[in-house]
Motif scaffolding. Sequence first.
Motif, PDB file in Angstrom:
ATOM      1  N   ASP A   1       2.126  -1.411   0.943  1.00 18.37           N
ATOM      2  CA  ASP A   1       1.830  -1.800   2.328  1.00 18.37           C
ATOM      3  C   ASP A   1       0.471  -2.484   2.446  1.00 18.37           C
ATOM      4  O   ASP A   1       0.316  -3.438   3.221  1.00 18.37           O
ATOM      5  CB  ASP A   1       1.888  -0.574   3.243  1.00 18.37           C
ATOM      6  CG  ASP A   1       3.303  -0.029   3.397  1.00 18.37           C
ATOM      7  OD1 ASP A   1       4.263  -0.751   3.046  1.00 18.37           O
ATOM      8  OD2 ASP A   1       3.450   1.127   3.849  1.00 18.37           O
ATOM      9  N   LEU A   2      -0.522  -2.003   1.687  1.00 15.40           N
ATOM     10  CA  LEU A   2      -1.848  -2.611   1.731  1.00 15.40           C
ATOM     11  C   LEU A   2      -1.815  -4.065   1.266  1.00 15.40           C
ATOM     12  O   LEU A   2      -2.447  -4.943   1.878  1.00 15.40           O
ATOM     13  CB  LEU A   2      -2.829  -1.813   0.863  1.00 15.40           C
ATOM     14  CG  LEU A   2      -3.262  -0.443   1.389  1.00 15.40           C
ATOM     15  CD1 LEU A   2      -4.041   0.315   0.315  1.00 15.40           C
ATOM     16  CD2 LEU A   2      -4.115  -0.588   2.647  1.00 15.40           C
ATOM     17  N   PHE A   3      -1.103  -4.339   0.199  1.00 14.07           N
ATOM     18  CA  PHE A   3      -0.996  -5.724  -0.276  1.00 14.07           C
ATOM     19  C   PHE A   3      -0.287  -6.599   0.761  1.00 14.07           C
ATOM     20  O   PHE A   3      -0.741  -7.711   1.066  1.00 14.07           O
ATOM     21  CB  PHE A   3      -0.253  -5.774  -1.607  1.00 14.07           C
ATOM     22  CG  PHE A   3      -1.134  -5.583  -2.821  1.00 14.07           C
ATOM     23  CD1 PHE A   3      -2.265  -6.368  -2.996  1.00 14.07           C
ATOM     24  CD2 PHE A   3      -0.829  -4.639  -3.790  1.00 14.07           C
ATOM     25  CE1 PHE A   3      -3.092  -6.205  -4.110  1.00 14.07           C
ATOM     26  CE2 PHE A   3      -1.638  -4.473  -4.909  1.00 14.07           C
ATOM     27  CZ  PHE A   3      -2.767  -5.250  -5.071  1.00 14.07           C
ATOM     28  N   VAL A   4       0.822  -6.110   1.276  1.00 14.82           N
ATOM     29  CA  VAL A   4       1.582  -6.898   2.249  1.00 14.82           C
ATOM     30  C   VAL A   4       0.737  -7.181   3.488  1.00 14.82           C
ATOM     31  O   VAL A   4       0.748  -8.306   4.022  1.00 14.82           O
ATOM     32  CB  VAL A   4       2.890  -6.169   2.618  1.00 14.82           C
ATOM     33  CG1 VAL A   4       3.557  -6.834   3.821  1.00 14.82           C
ATOM     34  CG2 VAL A   4       3.844  -6.164   1.428  1.00 14.82           C
ATOM     35  N   GLU A   5      -0.011  -6.190   3.962  1.00 16.22           N
ATOM     36  CA  GLU A   5      -0.880  -6.383   5.128  1.00 16.22           C
ATOM     37  C   GLU A   5      -1.893  -7.492   4.889  1.00 16.22           C
ATOM     38  O   GLU A   5      -2.343  -8.150   5.840  1.00 16.22           O
ATOM     39  CB  GLU A   5      -1.617  -5.082   5.449  1.00 16.22           C
ATOM     40  CG  GLU A   5      -0.742  -3.987   6.045  1.00 16.22           C
ATOM     41  CD  GLU A   5      -1.457  -2.650   6.097  1.00 16.22           C
ATOM     42  OE1 GLU A   5      -2.672  -2.611   5.756  1.00 16.22           O
ATOM     43  OE2 GLU A   5      -0.816  -1.654   6.450  1.00 16.22           O
ATOM     44  N   ARG A   6      -2.267  -7.718   3.638  1.00 12.24           N
ATOM     45  CA  ARG A   6      -3.267  -8.729   3.294  1.00 12.24           C
ATOM     46  C   ARG A   6      -2.632 -10.040   2.853  1.00 12.24           C
ATOM     47  O   ARG A   6      -3.324 -10.942   2.365  1.00 12.24           O
ATOM     48  CB  ARG A   6      -4.189  -8.165   2.197  1.00 12.24           C
ATOM     49  CG  ARG A   6      -5.126  -7.090   2.747  1.00 12.24           C
ATOM     50  CD  ARG A   6      -5.633  -6.128   1.683  1.00 12.24           C
ATOM     51  NE  ARG A   6      -6.556  -5.168   2.278  1.00 12.24           N
ATOM     52  CZ  ARG A   6      -6.182  -4.140   3.037  1.00 12.24           C
ATOM     53  NH1 ARG A   6      -4.897  -3.937   3.302  1.00 12.24           N
ATOM     54  NH2 ARG A   6      -7.087  -3.321   3.552  1.00 12.24           N
TER      55      ARG A   6
END
Length: 359
Positions: free
Chosen positions: A145-150
């Motif tokens: 989720d952190l990668f996708v958010e960025r």
Amino acid sequence: LGAPDRGRTNEPERFISMPRSPRTRLTPILRPMSVTATAPAILPKANDACWCGSGRKYKRCHKKSEGRVLPGVVTPMRSVPDTIARPSYAETGEVVAWDEPRIKSSDTIQAMRHAGKVAAEVLRLAGDMVAPGVTTEEIDIYVHDLFVERGAYPSTINYHGYPKACCTSVNEVICHGIPDSRPLQDDDICNIDVTGWIGGVHGDTNATFFVGDVDPESRQLVRVTEECTWYGIEAVKPGRPLSDIGRAIEDHAKKYRYGVVRAFVGHGIGEQFHTDIQVLHYYDSRASVIMRPGMTFTIEPMITLGAINFKIWDDDWTAVTADGKRTAQFEHTILVTDDEPEVLTGGEGAASPVAPWKR
């Protein structure tokens, strides 16, 4: 005894940055739990019946695996939103290598600075989640989720069929542990390895984190491993051979009678996850490639309390120490410059921002 004396693997020497499974899986992996009962506080004697109820002697059943990390359930591969740009292997799992220049262009370097910062931030935040009772699957979901958010694609997803957004390697797991249902336990050490693809390039970094109250021997192992990584980084100088990096790492590890894993090495990185540069973490005069400004590669030593030979689990990814002793790892993506190396995944906000002696 030094690492070369204790750590000779029984297998032919292999230089591997990330294994290519002989049975590449393009579909999710689902493994049953290996243990369906909980070990008692007082364990049976070797010739007594095993506590699990199998009817076998304890020495023939669970004795060899007691205290070691056992595989849990791996959930299906999660999808990445269509709005996120992705590398060429994302859909098929097939990685087609091409002759990427070792010296990166200014545009590529700038993109890698951004990818490195994204990966460093994701790793630090993932590390903050490490605690007793948290499963590595939960950490993986957070990393995803952190990668996708960025706006980044988690590089490991479907890379040669790998099913998750990060690698989580606990205790005796050397590298490439697949996140699963196993909860972290007090006194574990857990390495989290993350890579993000954004702007057409990859940023790759990892660190080993403490889970709760960790014993002094493991704490020293982790501390020395981080120091080894930074000694390797400080050996990066234009005009010098890559073997200088391995020498610096191995010299420091030997002071503590630790082993330096030889089978998995650092690698070139850029538009491709892995390029043809190989960074050995031990000294070998054959590692004679000369470092030039504009080169980018990872330094990621795996340091062990015991032997450096290894076994691979049936998932074709998870590498564990053959003797079951603990191992730790740190990793940074490095840019060779005309002067000091630039640590693309370091600096403020990183899990390992600068050399420990500079903090």
